[in-house]
Design a protein around this motif. Structure first.
Motif, PDB file in Angstrom:
ATOM      1  N   SER A 100      -0.266  10.340  -4.071  1.00  0.00           N
ATOM      2  CA  SER A 100      -0.220   8.879  -3.978  1.00  0.00           C
ATOM      3  C   SER A 100       0.463   8.250  -5.184  1.00  0.00           C
ATOM      4  O   SER A 100       0.531   8.860  -6.255  1.00  0.00           O
ATOM      5  N   ARG A 101       0.967   7.049  -4.981  1.00  0.00           N
ATOM      6  CA  ARG A 101       1.679   6.298  -6.025  1.00  0.00           C
ATOM      7  C   ARG A 101       0.909   5.035  -6.323  1.00  0.00           C
ATOM      8  O   ARG A 101       0.632   4.230  -5.444  1.00  0.00           O
ATOM      9  N   LYS A 144       8.729  13.918  -4.978  1.00  0.00           N
ATOM     10  CA  LYS A 144       8.431  13.288  -3.696  1.00  0.00           C
ATOM     11  C   LYS A 144       7.001  12.752  -3.744  1.00  0.00           C
ATOM     12  O   LYS A 144       6.133  13.308  -4.413  1.00  0.00           O
ATOM     13  N   ILE A 145       6.760  11.664  -3.001  1.00  0.00           N
ATOM     14  CA  ILE A 145       5.453  11.007  -2.978  1.00  0.00           C
ATOM     15  C   ILE A 145       5.021  10.816  -1.534  1.00  0.00           C
ATOM     16  O   ILE A 145       5.826  10.419  -0.685  1.00  0.00           O
ATOM     17  N   ALA A 146       3.738  11.052  -1.251  1.00  0.00           N
ATOM     18  CA  ALA A 146       3.257  11.010   0.135  1.00  0.00           C
ATOM     19  C   ALA A 146       2.765   9.633   0.573  1.00  0.00           C
ATOM     20  O   ALA A 146       3.020   9.218   1.707  1.00  0.00           O
ATOM     21  N   THR A 147       2.051   8.922  -0.294  1.00  0.00           N
ATOM     22  CA  THR A 147       1.436   7.650   0.110  1.00  0.00           C
ATOM     23  C   THR A 147       1.409   6.654  -1.042  1.00  0.00           C
ATOM     24  O   THR A 147       1.647   7.002  -2.191  1.00  0.00           O
ATOM     25  N   ILE A 148       1.084   5.407  -0.692  1.00  0.00           N
ATOM     26  CA  ILE A 148       0.815   4.371  -1.696  1.00  0.00           C
ATOM     27  C   ILE A 148      -0.682   4.357  -1.976  1.00  0.00           C
ATOM     28  O   ILE A 148      -1.509   4.491  -1.078  1.00  0.00           O
ATOM     29  N   TYR A 149      -1.030   4.181  -3.233  1.00  0.00           N
ATOM     30  CA  TYR A 149      -2.427   4.179  -3.671  1.00  0.00           C
ATOM     31  C   TYR A 149      -3.051   2.814  -3.384  1.00  0.00           C
ATOM     32  O   TYR A 149      -3.300   2.009  -4.261  1.00  0.00           O
ATOM     33  N   ASP A 150      -3.293   2.562  -2.101  1.00  0.00           N
ATOM     34  CA  ASP A 150      -3.896   1.294  -1.714  1.00  0.00           C
ATOM     35  C   ASP A 150      -5.389   1.497  -1.458  1.00  0.00           C
ATOM     36  O   ASP A 150      -5.970   2.498  -1.892  1.00  0.00           O
ATOM     37  N   LEU A 173       6.668  24.471  -7.467  1.00  0.00           N
ATOM     38  CA  LEU A 173       6.235  23.177  -6.958  1.00  0.00           C
ATOM     39  C   LEU A 173       4.895  22.828  -7.594  1.00  0.00           C
ATOM     40  O   LEU A 173       3.916  23.568  -7.466  1.00  0.00           O
ATOM     41  N   ILE A 174       4.855  21.694  -8.290  1.00  0.00           N
ATOM     42  CA  ILE A 174       3.629  21.225  -8.925  1.00  0.00           C
ATOM     43  C   ILE A 174       3.050  20.081  -8.099  1.00  0.00           C
ATOM     44  O   ILE A 174       3.781  19.174  -7.669  1.00  0.00           O
ATOM     45  N   VAL A 175       1.751  20.118  -7.909  1.00  0.00           N
ATOM     46  CA  VAL A 175       1.060  19.096  -7.126  1.00  0.00           C
ATOM     47  C   VAL A 175       0.157  18.267  -8.040  1.00  0.00           C
ATOM     48  O   VAL A 175      -0.563  18.814  -8.876  1.00  0.00           O
ATOM     49  N   ASP A 176       0.213  16.943  -7.866  1.00  0.00           N
ATOM     50  CA  ASP A 176      -0.707  16.054  -8.583  1.00  0.00           C
ATOM     51  C   ASP A 176      -1.206  14.999  -7.605  1.00  0.00           C
ATOM     52  O   ASP A 176      -0.592  14.769  -6.554  1.00  0.00           O
ATOM     53  N   ASP A 177      -2.323  14.355  -7.960  1.00  0.00           N
ATOM     54  CA  ASP A 177      -2.883  13.398  -7.012  1.00  0.00           C
ATOM     55  C   ASP A 177      -2.255  12.013  -7.115  1.00  0.00           C
ATOM     56  O   ASP A 177      -1.875  11.431  -6.105  1.00  0.00           O
ATOM     57  N   ILE A 178      -2.121  11.470  -8.329  1.00  0.00           N
ATOM     58  CA  ILE A 178      -1.640  10.092  -8.463  1.00  0.00           C
ATOM     59  C   ILE A 178      -0.529   9.996  -9.511  1.00  0.00           C
ATOM     60  O   ILE A 178      -0.661  10.508 -10.612  1.00  0.00           O
ATOM     61  N   LEU A 179       0.559   9.312  -9.150  1.00  0.00           N
ATOM     62  CA  LEU A 179       1.614   8.983 -10.110  1.00  0.00           C
ATOM     63  C   LEU A 179       1.413   7.546 -10.560  1.00  0.00           C
ATOM     64  O   LEU A 179       1.374   6.627  -9.742  1.00  0.00           O
TER      65      LEU A 179
END
Length: 222
Positions: free
Chosen positions: A217-218, A61-67, A183-189
């Motif tokens: 973020s993605r 799952k992804i929370a936001t777009i990396y804008d 559950l693994i957490v990362d900042d940017i995909l």
């Protein structure tokens, strides 16, 4: 309540004065410019598809777009010592978890190499996970370490990233992970090379664990 009613009265992105009631301590303009993916189906995303094809990852799952706004905020915590942002990022991910009913037993962050940890003084994702562990009341654990000092991923192309991340992590068998969900957490995909190699390392040592990943973020949507 603290997640809804922030303590500071300045936007954490642009520093403009705001009301204490502003969500995530962002001014309305900055908040409106964040593209949230809370309710979006990201399974069509090219990198997500490839990651889920592997036998190492069960859900993403992804929370936001990396804008612009998210890029600025993430750079602040990574490179400008703005560690207080970890709490706000954790609240974004907590909303993602709640909206998607993500169930898990343990939570962990993507580790960074000890040399980079010494240089920066902290792992920003680990700081986020500490808050997220409190919000979800799920224990934070460490089952892997980064044993290879890799280059900055943003300087590399896809093939180079995959090659760079090979054998970058070393994991251990952990009995409490048997038949449990991590559950693994990362900042940017971006390409998914880091996530794939980390999960492969963990899964090879813990055969029956289910692994889910959430990204703050993605970098782009394909």
């Amino acid at each position: 309540m603290e997640l809804i009613f922030p303590k500071n009265i300045y936007c954490i992105n642009c520093d403009k004065p705001i009301s204490r009631q502003n969500t995530l301590s962002l001014c309305s303009n900055c908040h409106e410019n964040i593209k949230f993916l809370y309710d979006k189906n990201v399974s069509y995303d090219k990198e997500v598809i490839e990651l889920l094809k592997s036998k190492y990852i069960d859900d993403i799952k992804i929370a936001t777009i990396y804008d612009e706004v998210m890029k600025n905020l993430i750079h602040k915590i990574k490179y400008s010592q703005k560690t207080y942002l970890a709490r706000y990022f954790a609240s974004i991910l907590y909303t993602l978890i709640c909206k998607n009913n993500i169930d898990f037993d343990f939570i962990s962050s993507v580790p960074i190499h000890k040399k980079r940890l010494m240089q920066r003084g902290y792992n920003q994702v680990d700081l986020i996970v500490k808050h997220l562990s409190k919000f979800t009341k799920k224990p934070q654990i460490s089952v892997s370490k980064r044993i290879k000092e890799t280059k900055d991923m943003y300087t590399l192309h896809l093939k180079e990233r995959n090659e760079e991340m090979k054998d970058a992590f070393e994991s251990e068998y952990d009995e409490k992970l048997s038949d449990k969900t991590l559950l693994i957490v990362d900042d940017i995909l971006t390409t998914g090379a880091t996530a794939l190699n980390l999960c492969k390392s963990i899964k090879n040592k813990n055969k029956t664990v289910k692994i889910k990943i959430i990204f703050l973020s993605r970098a782009s949507l394909k």
